[in-house]
Design a protein around this motif. Sequence first.
Motif, PDB file in Angstrom:
ATOM      1  N   TRP A  75      -9.280 -20.902 -30.543  1.00 26.60           N
ATOM      2  CA  TRP A  75      -8.940 -20.344 -31.857  1.00 26.60           C
ATOM      3  C   TRP A  75     -10.106 -19.507 -32.354  1.00 26.60           C
ATOM      4  O   TRP A  75     -11.273 -19.901 -32.229  1.00 26.60           O
ATOM      5  N   THR A  76      -9.780 -18.340 -32.924  1.00 23.58           N
ATOM      6  CA  THR A  76     -10.813 -17.462 -33.465  1.00 23.58           C
ATOM      7  C   THR A  76     -10.747 -17.494 -34.991  1.00 23.58           C
ATOM      8  O   THR A  76      -9.757 -17.055 -35.579  1.00 23.58           O
ATOM      9  N   PRO A  77     -11.767 -18.036 -35.652  1.00 25.06           N
ATOM     10  CA  PRO A  77     -11.758 -18.105 -37.111  1.00 25.06           C
ATOM     11  C   PRO A  77     -11.728 -16.709 -37.728  1.00 25.06           C
ATOM     12  O   PRO A  77     -12.323 -15.762 -37.203  1.00 25.06           O
ATOM     13  N   PRO A  78     -11.030 -16.552 -38.854  1.00 23.79           N
ATOM     14  CA  PRO A  78     -10.963 -15.250 -39.511  1.00 23.79           C
ATOM     15  C   PRO A  78     -12.270 -14.921 -40.225  1.00 23.79           C
ATOM     16  O   PRO A  78     -13.133 -15.783 -40.429  1.00 23.79           O
ATOM     17  N   ALA A  79     -12.402 -13.662 -40.601  1.00 25.73           N
ATOM     18  CA  ALA A  79     -13.598 -13.228 -41.341  1.00 25.73           C
ATOM     19  C   ALA A  79     -13.749 -14.038 -42.616  1.00 25.73           C
ATOM     20  O   ALA A  79     -12.785 -14.265 -43.349  1.00 25.73           O
ATOM     21  N   SER A  80     -14.973 -14.458 -42.885  1.00 26.80           N
ATOM     22  CA  SER A  80     -15.261 -15.281 -44.060  1.00 26.80           C
ATOM     23  C   SER A  80     -16.625 -14.911 -44.617  1.00 26.80           C
ATOM     24  O   SER A  80     -17.645 -15.522 -44.262  1.00 26.80           O
ATOM     25  N   PRO A  81     -16.683 -13.885 -45.483  1.00 30.65           N
ATOM     26  CA  PRO A  81     -17.974 -13.530 -46.098  1.00 30.65           C
ATOM     27  C   PRO A  81     -18.604 -14.703 -46.831  1.00 30.65           C
ATOM     28  O   PRO A  81     -19.819 -14.833 -46.874  1.00 30.65           O
ATOM     29  N   ARG A  82     -17.767 -15.534 -47.395  1.00 31.03           N
ATOM     30  CA  ARG A  82     -18.287 -16.755 -48.028  1.00 31.03           C
ATOM     31  C   ARG A  82     -17.792 -17.944 -47.204  1.00 31.03           C
ATOM     32  O   ARG A  82     -16.716 -17.902 -46.593  1.00 31.03           O
ATOM     33  N   PRO A  83     -18.541 -19.024 -47.149  1.00 30.67           N
ATOM     34  CA  PRO A  83     -18.118 -20.199 -46.383  1.00 30.67           C
ATOM     35  C   PRO A  83     -16.787 -20.757 -46.909  1.00 30.67           C
ATOM     36  O   PRO A  83     -16.566 -20.846 -48.123  1.00 30.67           O
ATOM     37  N   ARG A  84     -15.916 -21.098 -45.966  1.00 25.25           N
ATOM     38  CA  ARG A  84     -14.626 -21.666 -46.323  1.00 25.25           C
ATOM     39  C   ARG A  84     -14.361 -22.928 -45.498  1.00 25.25           C
ATOM     40  O   ARG A  84     -14.804 -23.047 -44.360  1.00 25.25           O
ATOM     41  N   ARG A  85     -13.594 -23.832 -46.085  1.00 25.18           N
ATOM     42  CA  ARG A  85     -13.278 -25.087 -45.410  1.00 25.18           C
ATOM     43  C   ARG A  85     -12.115 -24.886 -44.441  1.00 25.18           C
ATOM     44  O   ARG A  85     -11.155 -24.168 -44.727  1.00 25.18           O
ATOM     45  N   VAL A  86     -12.194 -25.559 -43.286  1.00 23.67           N
ATOM     46  CA  VAL A  86     -11.145 -25.537 -42.269  1.00 23.67           C
ATOM     47  C   VAL A  86     -10.751 -26.984 -41.963  1.00 23.67           C
ATOM     48  O   VAL A  86     -11.618 -27.855 -41.804  1.00 23.67           O
ATOM     49  N   ARG A  87      -9.435 -27.227 -41.878  1.00 26.40           N
ATOM     50  CA  ARG A  87      -8.932 -28.542 -41.491  1.00 26.40           C
ATOM     51  C   ARG A  87      -8.125 -28.380 -40.206  1.00 26.40           C
ATOM     52  O   ARG A  87      -7.257 -27.512 -40.116  1.00 26.40           O
ATOM     53  N   ILE A  88      -8.403 -29.237 -39.228  1.00 31.81           N
ATOM     54  CA  ILE A  88      -7.752 -29.133 -37.924  1.00 31.81           C
ATOM     55  C   ILE A  88      -7.233 -30.513 -37.522  1.00 31.81           C
ATOM     56  O   ILE A  88      -7.933 -31.526 -37.649  1.00 31.81           O
ATOM     57  N   SER A  89      -5.984 -30.548 -37.043  1.00 33.03           N
ATOM     58  CA  SER A  89      -5.399 -31.787 -36.533  1.00 33.03           C
ATOM     59  C   SER A  89      -4.496 -31.440 -35.365  1.00 33.03           C
ATOM     60  O   SER A  89      -4.223 -30.261 -35.100  1.00 33.03           O
ATOM     61  N   ALA A  90      -4.025 -32.454 -34.658  1.00 32.87           N
ATOM     62  CA  ALA A  90      -3.165 -32.234 -33.498  1.00 32.87           C
ATOM     63  C   ALA A  90      -2.094 -33.309 -33.451  1.00 32.87           C
ATOM     64  O   ALA A  90      -2.325 -34.470 -33.824  1.00 32.87           O
ATOM     65  N   GLY A  91      -0.896 -32.923 -32.974  1.00 33.64           N
ATOM     66  CA  GLY A  91       0.214 -33.861 -32.830  1.00 33.64           C
ATOM     67  C   GLY A  91       1.282 -33.251 -31.957  1.00 33.64           C
ATOM     68  O   GLY A  91       1.210 -32.079 -31.576  1.00 33.64           O
ATOM     69  N   GLY A  92       2.289 -34.034 -31.606  1.00 32.87           N
ATOM     70  CA  GLY A  92       3.375 -33.527 -30.770  1.00 32.87           C
ATOM     71  C   GLY A  92       4.258 -34.628 -30.275  1.00 32.87           C
ATOM     72  O   GLY A  92       4.406 -35.677 -30.910  1.00 32.87           O
ATOM     73  N   ARG A  93       4.840 -34.427 -29.061  1.00 31.58           N
ATOM     74  CA  ARG A  93       5.758 -35.399 -28.478  1.00 31.58           C
ATOM     75  C   ARG A  93       5.539 -35.478 -26.975  1.00 31.58           C
ATOM     76  O   ARG A  93       5.099 -34.522 -26.337  1.00 31.58           O
ATOM     77  N   ALA A  94       5.889 -36.643 -26.453  1.00 31.73           N
ATOM     78  CA  ALA A  94       5.892 -36.863 -25.008  1.00 31.73           C
ATOM     79  C   ALA A  94       7.218 -37.534 -24.684  1.00 31.73           C
ATOM     80  O   ALA A  94       7.317 -38.768 -24.701  1.00 31.73           O
ATOM     81  N   GLY A  95       8.238 -36.718 -24.424  1.00 36.15           N
ATOM     82  CA  GLY A  95       9.573 -37.268 -24.231  1.00 36.15           C
ATOM     83  C   GLY A  95      10.084 -37.864 -25.528  1.00 36.15           C
ATOM     84  O   GLY A  95      10.174 -37.182 -26.550  1.00 36.15           O
TER      85      GLY A  95
ATOM     86  N   PRO B 205       0.745 -38.230 -20.622  1.00 33.07           N
ATOM     87  CA  PRO B 205       2.000 -38.541 -19.927  1.00 33.07           C
ATOM     88  C   PRO B 205       2.741 -37.270 -19.549  1.00 33.07           C
ATOM     89  O   PRO B 205       2.458 -36.175 -20.056  1.00 33.07           O
ATOM     90  N   ALA B 206       3.712 -37.421 -18.666  1.00 30.89           N
ATOM     91  CA  ALA B 206       4.540 -36.279 -18.267  1.00 30.89           C
ATOM     92  C   ALA B 206       5.386 -35.835 -19.454  1.00 30.89           C
ATOM     93  O   ALA B 206       5.820 -36.640 -20.289  1.00 30.89           O
ATOM     94  N   GLY B 207       5.613 -34.546 -19.524  1.00 31.83           N
ATOM     95  CA  GLY B 207       6.445 -34.004 -20.596  1.00 31.83           C
ATOM     96  C   GLY B 207       5.744 -33.896 -21.933  1.00 31.83           C
ATOM     97  O   GLY B 207       6.393 -33.732 -22.964  1.00 31.83           O
ATOM     98  N   LEU B 208       4.408 -33.978 -21.941  1.00 33.84           N
ATOM     99  CA  LEU B 208       3.665 -33.909 -23.202  1.00 33.84           C
ATOM    100  C   LEU B 208       3.696 -32.491 -23.776  1.00 33.84           C
ATOM    101  O   LEU B 208       3.420 -31.510 -23.083  1.00 33.84           O
ATOM    102  N   SER B 209       4.049 -32.392 -25.033  1.00 36.34           N
ATOM    103  CA  SER B 209       4.013 -31.119 -25.771  1.00 36.34           C
ATOM    104  C   SER B 209       3.150 -31.335 -27.003  1.00 36.34           C
ATOM    105  O   SER B 209       3.527 -32.076 -27.915  1.00 36.34           O
ATOM    106  N   LEU B 210       1.982 -30.684 -27.015  1.00 32.61           N
ATOM    107  CA  LEU B 210       0.997 -30.928 -28.071  1.00 32.61           C
ATOM    108  C   LEU B 210       0.617 -29.607 -28.726  1.00 32.61           C
ATOM    109  O   LEU B 210       0.575 -28.560 -28.072  1.00 32.61           O
ATOM    110  N   SER B 211       0.342 -29.632 -30.018  1.00 34.10           N
ATOM    111  CA  SER B 211      -0.078 -28.418 -30.723  1.00 34.10           C
ATOM    112  C   SER B 211      -1.140 -28.764 -31.753  1.00 34.10           C
ATOM    113  O   SER B 211      -1.198 -29.880 -32.269  1.00 34.10           O
ATOM    114  N   PHE B 212      -1.979 -27.773 -32.048  1.00 35.89           N
ATOM    115  CA  PHE B 212      -3.027 -27.897 -33.067  1.00 35.89           C
ATOM    116  C   PHE B 212      -2.539 -27.239 -34.353  1.00 35.89           C
ATOM    117  O   PHE B 212      -1.925 -26.163 -34.317  1.00 35.89           O
TER     118      PHE B 212
END
Length: 725
Positions: free
Chosen positions: A307-327, A278-285
């Motif tokens: 997005w550029t993941p940071p250095a991780s000599p050992r495997p690390r967990r990442v959680r990603i979500s998105a939300g925002g507003r539309a008017g 919709p118009a006026g959508l503002s979304l962020s991760f």
Amino acid sequence: MARALPALLAVMSLLLSVPARAKVGETYCVGGYAGTPPNVVAACEQPEVVRLHRKWHEHIYVTDGRGCFLCYDEVDDTCETVFLARNPDYREMDPYECARLFGEGLRSGYLLAHVIDGKSLTPPPPPPPVQLETKVERITPGPYTAGDKLSAVGAVRDGQGVLRRIPGGTFRVTDASGKSTDHRGTVQPDGTVTADFTLPPTDSARVEFIPDKPPLAPDETLRTAVSEAQSLKVEVCGLRARLVQPSAVAPETLVAGQATPLRVSLFDAAGQQPVAAPAGLSLSFTVQVEGEPTQTLAADKELSASWTPPASPRPRRVRISAGGRAGERVVCPAGEATATVSDLGLGFDTSDLPRTCYVGLPCRGTVVLQRPSDPGVRHRVDELLLDSNVKARMEDTGELRYEGPPLAGDRYEFLATYDKPKSASWSLVFQTPRGPVTMPAHEIRVRPQLKLELPEALDFGTVTAGTAVTQVCQKLDFGRSQGAEEHRWELRAEGLEGCQARPVLSFVNTLGTADVRALVPLLGIEALDPKERWVHICLEVPRCAGDVSPDSAVLRVVPLTPEFKAQEKSVRLRWKVEGRGFLGCHGAWVWPALALLGFGVLLAGFTQPARFPSGASIRVAGSERGMRQAATILLLDCPGSSPGFFRDARLALHGDGEVNGRTRNALILLRATRGSGVVLAGSGPLEQQDRRTLQWEPVTDLAQGHVPSPSVLYRAGGTYFKVEL
């Protein structure tokens, strides 16, 4: 001093047992602890000790017969092969046995021995005072709406941010009205506690973490028993943002330092139908990398970001979500995407690995190597793993299990059968030309097998109906069992058809008061007290009727650990309840009711009878002419004018003109009536004078009670009188 001498001699003997020449690999630490095993704070876990070791884990508890200690080594069995072998006064002991024999430890700063490569180290100075902090470390990012399923992470950390392992914890969710709901958390391998919960219908909520009290060293304090509340604003979602890249469905592996596209699609509020932006959508991760601050990235018009993941000599967990507003409309996340980031783009799925195994039983688990899903990155990783210089190395507590090229299918199975209790540590390392890729060490508690021994029957004997439930109890004793305190249990009473008595579990609740829970259909027990390995089974008996246990009445005791479900036991239940008679059963209310009724009758007997009006009076004379000089006599002043027990007040008029309460031989009776009245009664004869003709007329209703008329002159024989009200 006398108590310190044995400990000093023990330390000296340990020091003397160490050869002068350093021996690489002979590294261990033996020290005291604070808390009740197995939930303790160990001296060998002090930061000053841990920082001297590349690998370090709790191996076994040991005892000299006077107390218990914890032995740590570098994942190589040195606690057994060196310490116990050279110190015959010490032997291995089960942690629960330590708890039963020696109770709570209070020596988290006491090091019995700390040896590195055969050389004894000087004990570090006492640690400074430490204040532990309770925190809600993470909540699923918003915006939020009622009914959303969220995940929370709680922890206890010291001033340096080091995690303190705790036995468990509870998350309290409080809505805007003040109503609270508690959600029990699950302890994670890293020492944090997690729980999932659903947001209640409200416009705001507060989330608090309440840890189970951790074992504390003498120099430690827990600043607050409850974390600072995290406030959540609960709104009405108009849209949902679902992650398309990385996928929220299948976990992906990301490469550190390489730009990673993030992209979402919009759906309706139910998350079912795709919708246009919709118009006026503002979304962020929102991006949360394990051990890193949370990042927020604005989405562009294409609903994407880089997005550029940071250095991780050992495997690390990442959680990603998105939300925002539309008017005015709120865009809520449609779940989170979980990924793994590492420098080479490799990750490890360890969800199939066990946390506990048992002596003599196969201990099996599979690690799945995760490769990047992006085709370009995947190609480079595939080439790397095909390099002949790449070696996979699997170790079990320092013992090599496999070393060679990466396995086809990326599945690495650990399989072992242990002959005694211990702490095992599984590791998987890939040595590559670009450096090692290491799976975090996976710790496994190897415990004795469960051997369930229970009494054949619980006999409650003969009891009287109506006996309090807490007075008819028997111990279901697990004391002869092996390892019973380490398992969850299910109790269920069966074969009670036709019974009025019911067995229940008696316990002390979190408020410190006695409580009971029914065993029908079943009841789960999370853990037994390792010091008192029994539960109280009590009998709820009928209040009045008798009852006898049938032959079919049993208590099923079922271990919930899959390996030992076959050890289910049946404990016979026996009782006889003697009934009580009517008064014996109902006397508790019958006697008070009768007493109350009697009191009511007694009270009514004195309060219900009618009384003479306060102004009622009589004048009496021996002749009609004498009435002019006759004095007025108040009826209440006459002797015997008070009412009796269930008897209205009455007076008698005698031939001599006396008015009193003696009714024998009376000419006329004056009786009080309800409504402040007076009636005349008696056998007569009684006459009244007609005020117009002055003639005397007989009173005909005297037997029924004649209501005297004011100022009317009455005559009974030779006695004249008037009654005034």
